[in-house]
Design a protein around this motif. Structure first.
Motif, PDB file in Angstrom:
ATOM      1  N   MET A  98       0.820  -1.207   0.000  1.00 11.18           N
ATOM      2  CA  MET A  98       0.000   0.000   0.000  1.00 11.18           C
ATOM      3  C   MET A  98       0.857   1.260   0.000  1.00 11.18           C
ATOM      4  SD  MET A  98      -3.209   0.852   2.552  1.00 11.18           S
ATOM      5  CE  MET A  98      -4.006  -0.689   2.136  1.00 11.18           C
ATOM      6  N   LEU A  99       1.926   1.258   0.779  1.00  7.68           N
ATOM      7  CA  LEU A  99       2.786   2.435   0.829  1.00  7.68           C
ATOM      8  C   LEU A  99       3.710   2.513  -0.387  1.00  7.68           C
ATOM      9  CD1 LEU A  99       3.783   2.672   4.596  1.00  7.68           C
ATOM     10  CD2 LEU A  99       2.234   4.138   3.334  1.00  7.68           C
ATOM     11  N   GLY A 100       3.929   1.369  -1.041  1.00 11.71           N
ATOM     12  CA  GLY A 100       4.801   1.354  -2.194  1.00 11.71           C
ATOM     13  C   GLY A 100       4.126   1.749  -3.488  1.00 11.71           C
ATOM     14  N   SER A 101       2.801   1.779  -3.497  1.00  6.91           N
ATOM     15  CA  SER A 101       2.057   2.098  -4.709  1.00  6.91           C
ATOM     16  C   SER A 101       0.925   3.055  -4.381  1.00  6.91           C
ATOM     17  CB  SER A 101       1.482   0.817  -5.336  1.00  6.91           C
ATOM     18  OG  SER A 101       0.580   1.122  -6.380  1.00  6.91           O
ATOM     19  N   TRP A 102       0.936   4.208  -5.048  1.00  6.55           N
ATOM     20  CA  TRP A 102      -0.102   5.202  -4.774  1.00  6.55           C
ATOM     21  C   TRP A 102      -1.496   4.651  -5.029  1.00  6.55           C
ATOM     22  CZ3 TRP A 102       0.030   9.630  -2.294  1.00  6.55           C
ATOM     23  CH2 TRP A 102      -1.087  10.467  -2.379  1.00  6.55           C
ATOM     24  N   SER A 103      -1.659   3.904  -6.118  1.00  5.45           N
ATOM     25  CA  SER A 103      -2.975   3.395  -6.494  1.00  5.45           C
ATOM     26  C   SER A 103      -3.478   2.326  -5.537  1.00  5.45           C
ATOM     27  CB  SER A 103      -2.936   2.827  -7.916  1.00  5.45           C
ATOM     28  OG  SER A 103      -2.016   1.751  -8.001  1.00  5.45           O
ATOM     29  N   ALA A 104      -2.580   1.736  -4.737  1.00  4.59           N
ATOM     30  CA  ALA A 104      -2.982   0.671  -3.820  1.00  4.59           C
ATOM     31  C   ALA A 104      -3.424   1.203  -2.459  1.00  4.59           C
ATOM     32  CB  ALA A 104      -1.837  -0.318  -3.635  1.00  4.59           C
ATOM     33  N   ARG A 105      -3.251   2.500  -2.222  1.00  3.12           N
ATOM     34  CA  ARG A 105      -3.569   3.056  -0.905  1.00  3.12           C
ATOM     35  C   ARG A 105      -5.078   3.192  -0.708  1.00  3.12           C
ATOM     36  NH1 ARG A 105       1.093   7.540   0.596  1.00  3.12           N
ATOM     37  NH2 ARG A 105       2.826   6.336  -0.272  1.00  3.12           N
ATOM     38  N   THR A 106      -5.488   2.902   0.508  1.00  2.42           N
ATOM     39  CA  THR A 106      -6.886   3.052   0.890  1.00  2.42           C
ATOM     40  C   THR A 106      -6.932   3.744   2.245  1.00  2.42           C
ATOM     41  OG1 THR A 106      -7.505   1.016  -0.248  1.00  2.42           O
ATOM     42  CG2 THR A 106      -9.053   1.866   1.388  1.00  2.42           C
ATOM     43  N   GLY A 107      -7.822   4.716   2.395  1.00  2.00           N
ATOM     44  CA  GLY A 107      -7.934   5.387   3.682  1.00  2.00           C
ATOM     45  C   GLY A 107      -8.988   6.474   3.649  1.00  2.00           C
ATOM     46  N   PHE A 108      -9.160   7.126   4.783  1.00  2.00           N
ATOM     47  CA  PHE A 108     -10.148   8.194   4.918  1.00  2.00           C
ATOM     48  C   PHE A 108      -9.722   9.072   6.075  1.00  2.00           C
ATOM     49  CE2 PHE A 108     -14.052  10.429   5.549  1.00  2.00           C
ATOM     50  CZ  PHE A 108     -14.830  10.256   4.408  1.00  2.00           C
ATOM     51  N   PHE A 109      -9.868  10.384   5.892  1.00  2.00           N
ATOM     52  CA  PHE A 109      -9.628  11.336   6.980  1.00  2.00           C
ATOM     53  C   PHE A 109     -10.961  11.981   7.332  1.00  2.00           C
ATOM     54  CE2 PHE A 109      -7.709  15.688   8.234  1.00  2.00           C
ATOM     55  CZ  PHE A 109      -7.701  15.329   9.572  1.00  2.00           C
ATOM     56  N   LEU A 110     -11.383  11.786   8.571  1.00  2.00           N
ATOM     57  CA  LEU A 110     -12.647  12.342   9.046  1.00  2.00           C
ATOM     58  C   LEU A 110     -12.344  13.376  10.116  1.00  2.00           C
ATOM     59  CD1 LEU A 110     -15.780  12.007   8.798  1.00  2.00           C
ATOM     60  CD2 LEU A 110     -15.635  10.562  10.820  1.00  2.00           C
ATOM     61  N   ARG A 111     -12.602  14.648   9.805  1.00  2.00           N
ATOM     62  CA  ARG A 111     -12.404  15.712  10.784  1.00  2.00           C
ATOM     63  C   ARG A 111     -13.764  16.307  11.118  1.00  2.00           C
ATOM     64  NH1 ARG A 111      -8.125  19.494   8.812  1.00  2.00           N
ATOM     65  NH2 ARG A 111      -8.911  20.810  10.487  1.00  2.00           N
ATOM     66  N   ALA A 112     -13.982  16.610  12.386  1.00  2.00           N
ATOM     67  CA  ALA A 112     -15.312  16.981  12.871  1.00  2.00           C
ATOM     68  C   ALA A 112     -15.898  18.172  12.121  1.00  2.00           C
ATOM     69  CB  ALA A 112     -15.247  17.274  14.373  1.00  2.00           C
ATOM     70  N   GLU A 113     -15.094  19.223  11.908  1.00  2.00           N
ATOM     71  CA  GLU A 113     -15.660  20.469  11.393  1.00  2.00           C
ATOM     72  C   GLU A 113     -15.948  20.436   9.901  1.00  2.00           C
ATOM     73  OE1 GLU A 113     -11.193  21.416  12.021  1.00  2.00           O
ATOM     74  OE2 GLU A 113     -12.702  19.979  12.700  1.00  2.00           O
ATOM     75  N   THR A 114     -15.377  19.476   9.168  1.00  2.00           N
ATOM     76  CA  THR A 114     -15.603  19.429   7.717  1.00  2.00           C
ATOM     77  C   THR A 114     -16.205  18.107   7.262  1.00  2.00           C
ATOM     78  OG1 THR A 114     -13.359  18.580   7.293  1.00  2.00           O
ATOM     79  CG2 THR A 114     -13.661  20.987   7.313  1.00  2.00           C
ATOM     80  N   ALA A 115     -16.658  17.297   8.202  1.00  2.00           N
ATOM     81  CA  ALA A 115     -17.117  15.944   7.868  1.00  2.00           C
ATOM     82  C   ALA A 115     -18.262  15.934   6.868  1.00  2.00           C
ATOM     83  CB  ALA A 115     -17.534  15.212   9.143  1.00  2.00           C
ATOM     84  N   LEU A 116     -19.240  16.811   7.046  1.00  2.00           N
ATOM     85  CA  LEU A 116     -20.399  16.786   6.155  1.00  2.00           C
ATOM     86  C   LEU A 116     -20.023  17.195   4.736  1.00  2.00           C
ATOM     87  CD1 LEU A 116     -23.321  18.065   8.395  1.00  2.00           C
ATOM     88  CD2 LEU A 116     -22.502  15.739   7.996  1.00  2.00           C
ATOM     89  N   ASP A 117     -19.113  18.181   4.599  1.00  2.00           N
ATOM     90  CA  ASP A 117     -18.644  18.558   3.268  1.00  2.00           C
ATOM     91  C   ASP A 117     -17.936  17.382   2.596  1.00  2.00           C
ATOM     92  OD1 ASP A 117     -19.603  21.110   3.486  1.00  2.00           O
ATOM     93  OD2 ASP A 117     -17.705  21.988   4.102  1.00  2.00           O
TER      94      ASP A 117
END
Length: 235
Positions: A98-117
């Protein structure tokens, strides 16, 4: 797990300027941050730097600092932070591809103040549900595959019952091969069995246990005797 350690190198910096003035950031520069469990909670007072840390970790992994999945890298006008640009990871065996290939990465960043956007950008319809339900919709629909999931105070919009549901989602995600790093003020979330708990403060970063958290101690004391606290803030 996906990553075993996060670190950053800066040749020179002014420790009187943010974010280098934060003890937790300076500790990240000197020692790095090791991950010893699939779920890591960063706990600390406002201003301790825990949100700065999780945002930089998300950026280092290629997630939009505004929030969202890996598919939406820098979809917002928000610039990458100085710390986020320098974050690097040591991969766990499961995370090397995953770290060796950009296309293989999976993830999500959830921040409280911008979550709905972020959720709206991901195809959800947050206007049709409450703020808290929108948060839970992200977990039900986006926090499914092995990857790195970074959260900043997800409990902000959640009731007691919804926090318990969130704990269940986090546990299932970790069991299915995901890794979670979460900044929080919640004594409910940090009670998840097997989670690594790191207290952020003037000391920098310090591993501890749920029962030893100052946060937990204050909640216990407040629920036992609210007046002992309120007399200091009410006229």
């Amino acid at each position: 797990m996906i990553v075993e350690r996060a670190y950053a190198h800066v040749e020179s910096y002014d420790d009187g300027e943010w974010p280098w003035s934060l003890p937790c950031v300076r500790m990240l520069l000197t020692d790095g941050l090791r991950f010893t469990a699939p779920v890591t909670f960063l706990v600390g007072e406002n201003g301790s730097g825990k949100s700065t840390l999780v945002e930089a970790l998300a950026e280092g992994f290629g997630l939009d600092p505004w929030g969202g999945s890996h598919d939406w890298r820098y979809a917002s006008p928000r610039a990458k932070s100085e710390l986020g640009e320098r974050i690097r990871f040591d991969a766990a065996p499961r995370g090397r591809r995953m770290l060796g290939s950009w296309s293989a990465r999976t993830g999500f960043f959830l921040r409280a103040e911008t979550a709905l956007d972020a959720l709206e950008r991901e195809g959800f319809a947050p206007d049709s549900v409450s703020h808290g339900e929108g948060f839970l919709a992200a977990f039900r629909g986006k926090f499914l595959r092995p990857g790195l999931y970074v959260m900043d105070e997800p409990e902000a919009a959640l009731s007691f019952a919804s926090c318990l549901e969130l704990i269940g989602h986090i546990d299932r995600l970790a069991r299915s091969g995901g890794q979670v790093v979460c900044a929080t003020h919640s004594p409910l979330l940090t009670a998840l069995p097997g989670a690594d708990v790191i207290e952020v403060g003037d000391h920098g970063l310090r591993r501890t246990t749920w029962g030893e958290l100052a946060l937990v101690d204050h909640w216990r004391r407040y629920l036992a005797d609210p007046g002992a606290y309120l007399r200091h803030v009410l006229d």
